[in-house]
Design a protein around this motif. Sequence first.
Motif, PDB file in Angstrom:
ATOM      1  N   ALA B  49      37.637  57.012  49.612  1.00  0.00           N
ATOM      2  CA  ALA B  49      37.305  55.583  49.486  1.00  0.00           C
ATOM      3  C   ALA B  49      38.594  54.762  49.445  1.00  0.00           C
ATOM      4  N   PRO B  50      38.725  53.768  50.308  1.00  0.00           N
ATOM      5  CA  PRO B  50      39.954  52.962  50.298  1.00  0.00           C
ATOM      6  C   PRO B  50      40.025  52.075  49.055  1.00  0.00           C
ATOM      7  N   PRO B  51      41.233  51.713  48.621  1.00  0.00           N
ATOM      8  CA  PRO B  51      41.351  50.797  47.474  1.00  0.00           C
ATOM      9  C   PRO B  51      40.704  49.453  47.788  1.00  0.00           C
ATOM     10  N   VAL B  52      40.254  48.793  46.738  1.00  0.00           N
ATOM     11  CA  VAL B  52      39.630  47.478  46.911  1.00  0.00           C
ATOM     12  C   VAL B  52      40.715  46.423  46.778  1.00  0.00           C
ATOM     13  N   LYS B  53      40.829  45.547  47.758  1.00  0.00           N
ATOM     14  CA  LYS B  53      41.892  44.540  47.739  1.00  0.00           C
ATOM     15  C   LYS B  53      41.473  43.326  46.917  1.00  0.00           C
ATOM     16  N   ALA B  54      42.403  42.818  46.149  1.00  0.00           N
ATOM     17  CA  ALA B  54      42.114  41.651  45.307  1.00  0.00           C
ATOM     18  C   ALA B  54      41.992  40.390  46.158  1.00  0.00           C
ATOM     19  N   PRO B  55      41.191  39.420  45.706  1.00  0.00           N
ATOM     20  CA  PRO B  55      41.131  38.134  46.419  1.00  0.00           C
ATOM     21  C   PRO B  55      42.524  37.501  46.490  1.00  0.00           C
ATOM     22  N   PRO B  56      42.829  36.771  47.563  1.00  0.00           N
ATOM     23  CA  PRO B  56      44.193  36.274  47.752  1.00  0.00           C
ATOM     24  C   PRO B  56      44.675  35.318  46.656  1.00  0.00           C
ATOM     25  N   ASP B  57      43.757  34.614  46.022  1.00  0.00           N
ATOM     26  CA  ASP B  57      44.200  33.631  45.017  1.00  0.00           C
ATOM     27  C   ASP B  57      44.278  34.214  43.608  1.00  0.00           C
TER      28      ASP B  57
END
Lengths: 165, 205
Positions: B49-57
């Motif tokens: 499972a790929p890491p979950v990316k945080a929202p840009p802000d």
Amino acid sequence: MTGEDGLPVFSAVVDEYTDYVYSVTYRLLGNAQDAEDATQETFLKLYKTYERVNPDKSLKNWICTIAVNTARDHLRSRRREAGTVAFDEELSHGAVRNPVETVLTVEQMIESLEGNYRIAVVLFYMEDKTVKEIAEMMQRPQVVVKVWLHRARRMLLEKYGRASS
Amino acid sequence: MNCRKARAGFDGLLGGNDPHGVADHIQGCAACAERFVQWKALAQTLRSAPPVKAPPDLKVAIRRAVAEASRQGRKAWSWSLVPPVPVWGFAMAALVVMAAGGWWFMRGPATVPAPVATDSGPLLTIEVELPQASTVAVAGDFNGWNTSAHFLKRSETGRWMLSLAVPRGVHEYLLLVDGTTWVLDPGNPVRVPDGFGGYNSGVEL
């Protein structure tokens, strides 16, 4: 960039670890809003204790420990709000929810596990932590972490084993 | 080895570590062999499972929250917390800002658009030489550290400029270059600890 105390400056820590903390908390909490809140809380807690961080130890594991504890607090309050049994590892034995899904996803697998089983699986299989590291983070003997992993594996196999084969 | 112990060793076998002979047990136990195949697939699903990316802000929100906690910690902007720049530095910065503001008004129409007049108040004027930059934004306490509220305008010579009306008082700010790199205002020598171990540009208007 490193400060006089041997630790990276805090802005660099935020830059480097925001995605990591968000990913860990998202996996533990299962939704974006809670993960954002937990990520922000994690960095606030880290900021307040940053002077006490040992530069000779893994900063990533220290941050991960705070993130896991913060997510666990969220899970506890979520359970309290839902009026269900208080979150506790001793009470979570054998707890597997039983939704009936036909399409297997990682989120469903994680969501089906309660409490420390969920934490152990996320850290061991998804964050590549060793049993020793998880034991240190959770302040439990390694044998307890092995039991969590063993039971979680059994639960997942019972629930999803046939779907995966 | 019984089935229970064998199944406890599935992960070891997957990792090539099988001191207790799980592989041997599986050879002779169809039930455990089936379980092992199932677990191999499940473990692979989890591990891949790929890491979950945080929202840009989210980083901006964290910076804002920590900066606020830092401010509450020190209660007020303390001059004693400005070691790299002596007090005259602040006065000089004020002069730079005032001089730049005066220049701005006297220079008349040119390649740079008119000053942003968001509100009445003294002007914070920023002018930087960043010919390689694609965007330069200013974020500070006067705009809630919003990284998309106020962008500098680029002149034909590659200089970036902005004149922004801000409330009277003491302000901290940074420039965000290309949406990724935070830099101090090179035209302002005053640096203020940001609570992260780094510095913000500081100005009193």
